[in-house]
Design an enzyme around this catalytic site. Sequence first.
Site, PDB file in Angstrom:
ATOM      1  N   LYS A 184       0.836  -1.207   0.000  1.00 29.02           N
ATOM      2  CA  LYS A 184       0.000   0.000   0.000  1.00 29.02           C
ATOM      3  C   LYS A 184       0.876   1.264   0.000  1.00 29.02           C
ATOM      4  CE  LYS A 184      -3.952  -2.185   0.089  1.00 29.02           C
ATOM      5  NZ  LYS A 184      -3.519  -3.503  -0.410  1.00 29.02           N
TER       6      LYS A 184
HETATM    7  C1  LIG Z   1      -9.606  -3.338  -1.325  1.00 27.79           C
HETATM    8  C2  LIG Z   1      -8.922  -4.086  -0.241  1.00 27.79           C
HETATM    9  N1  LIG Z   1      -9.608  -4.417   0.854  1.00 27.79           N
HETATM   10  C3  LIG Z   1      -9.024  -5.063   1.875  1.00 27.79           C
HETATM   11  C4  LIG Z   1      -7.701  -5.409   1.835  1.00 27.79           C
HETATM   12  C5  LIG Z   1      -7.126  -6.172   2.985  1.00 27.79           C
HETATM   13  O1  LIG Z   1      -6.100  -5.466   3.613  1.00 27.79           O
HETATM   14  P1  LIG Z   1      -5.106  -6.246   4.614  1.00 27.79           P
HETATM   15  O2  LIG Z   1      -4.143  -6.975   3.743  1.00 27.79           O
HETATM   16  O3  LIG Z   1      -4.453  -5.134   5.393  1.00 27.79           O
HETATM   17  O4  LIG Z   1      -5.908  -7.133   5.460  1.00 27.79           O
HETATM   18  C6  LIG Z   1      -6.943  -5.084   0.727  1.00 27.79           C
HETATM   19  C7  LIG Z   1      -5.524  -5.453   0.688  1.00 27.79           C
HETATM   20  O5  LIG Z   1      -4.933  -5.730  -0.285  1.00 27.79           O
HETATM   21  C8  LIG Z   1      -7.563  -4.407  -0.346  1.00 27.79           C
HETATM   22  O6  LIG Z   1      -6.889  -4.078  -1.449  1.00 27.79           O
END
Ligand SMILES: Cc1ncc(COP(=O)(O)O)c(C=O)c1O
Length: 367
Positions: A184
């Site tokens: 990110k």
């Molecule tokens: C749109 C979206 N939602 C949720 C997530 C989940 O994030 P995390 O990996 O921090 O759990 C991501 C991660 O890639 C994402 O791109």
Amino acid sequence: MRKKISFAGPWITQKEVDYVTDATLNGFYETYDLYAKKLEKTVADYLGVKYALATHCCTLALHLSATVLDLGKEDEVIVTDFSWVATAYAIAYTGAKCVFVDIDPDTWCIDPQAIEKAITPKTKAIMLVHTFGHPAQMDEIMAIAHKYGLYVIEDAAPAMGAEFKGQKVGTFGDIGCFSFHGAKLTVSGEGGIFVTNNEEMYEKAKLLASMGRTDSQAVFWSDMLGYQYTIANLTAALALAQVERIEELMGKKRQIFNWYYERLKNVSGIKIIKEKEGCKSNYCYPSILLEDSISASRDVVLQKLKELNIHCRPGFPQMSRFPVLEQRFPNPVAKKVWERGISLASAANLVEEDIDFVCKNLIELIK
Ligand SMILES: Cc1ncc(COP(=O)(O)O)c(C=O)c1O
């Protein structure tokens, strides 16, 4: 071989090293959660919201959101059909049914008209995504939510810093969630944050995220079925340093997008996903669509780029096709982006010459 052109990757400075070192050496005993608290305050102030709760990752922040809203098996939630599956599974964990709808071809975010068409008496909430850092159409979505009395969860996982009509995304709905995953804009490896202006939702989320522990009847007493979802202080130290540098990090992503835009804007058959008027994208993942006029296979293009050590990414598959989920609508735009979408390499360590190399090869491959 030429330098690896990574899809994503962070920009780490001495500040990050200093914060993590300090958390390692001093972040225990009475200061065990100092960086977590600082991260929450910094994000809340930056976004202009009252409450923030840092979590182990964004998926868990999304699950907290669904749980705080009491979603359950009698409920339907309208969800974009184009996202990383965490968006949908966070809803599915509660037993609620995801009703997947199509996306806007210009932003790849949920299409407000598709939301309205999918509403039934069971609909309780809308789960949208600010896809790849592009703001969803928040005025239309909030108007629909108010009209039908629906909750709104904003999955802003990749969209820290993005704005819709001057307001930061993640702050329009009942709850917003962001990710600090390593790919990110602001990273901590794993990490996430839940934000809201609603005190009751925040208090409930806080309790759920720490095993429902209240100490009400005795030390270690728990009053609800909770989870261990809080962020580690060490992780929070890294996330904090990154969030404090967000303008610089976003500036770099926007510059990478502009380098791509200059080189690809006149290439016929390539549609570039660009911020709409009144919106500010953080361009977490600059993306394009190969239109039908291009006969080259998208997957062959990606493979050939990979052989040149250029790492780009295909569009997400439609979640509605996954075995544990269910398809109610065909959602042709989401299907098209799955099959013909490309997110371009945009790691923070790329320079203009790298983008030039990517574009020259991409243009050659789609001829
Ligand atoms: C749109 C979206 N939602 C949720 C997530 C989940 O994030 P995390 O990996 O921090 O759990 C991501 C991660 O890639 C994402 O791109």
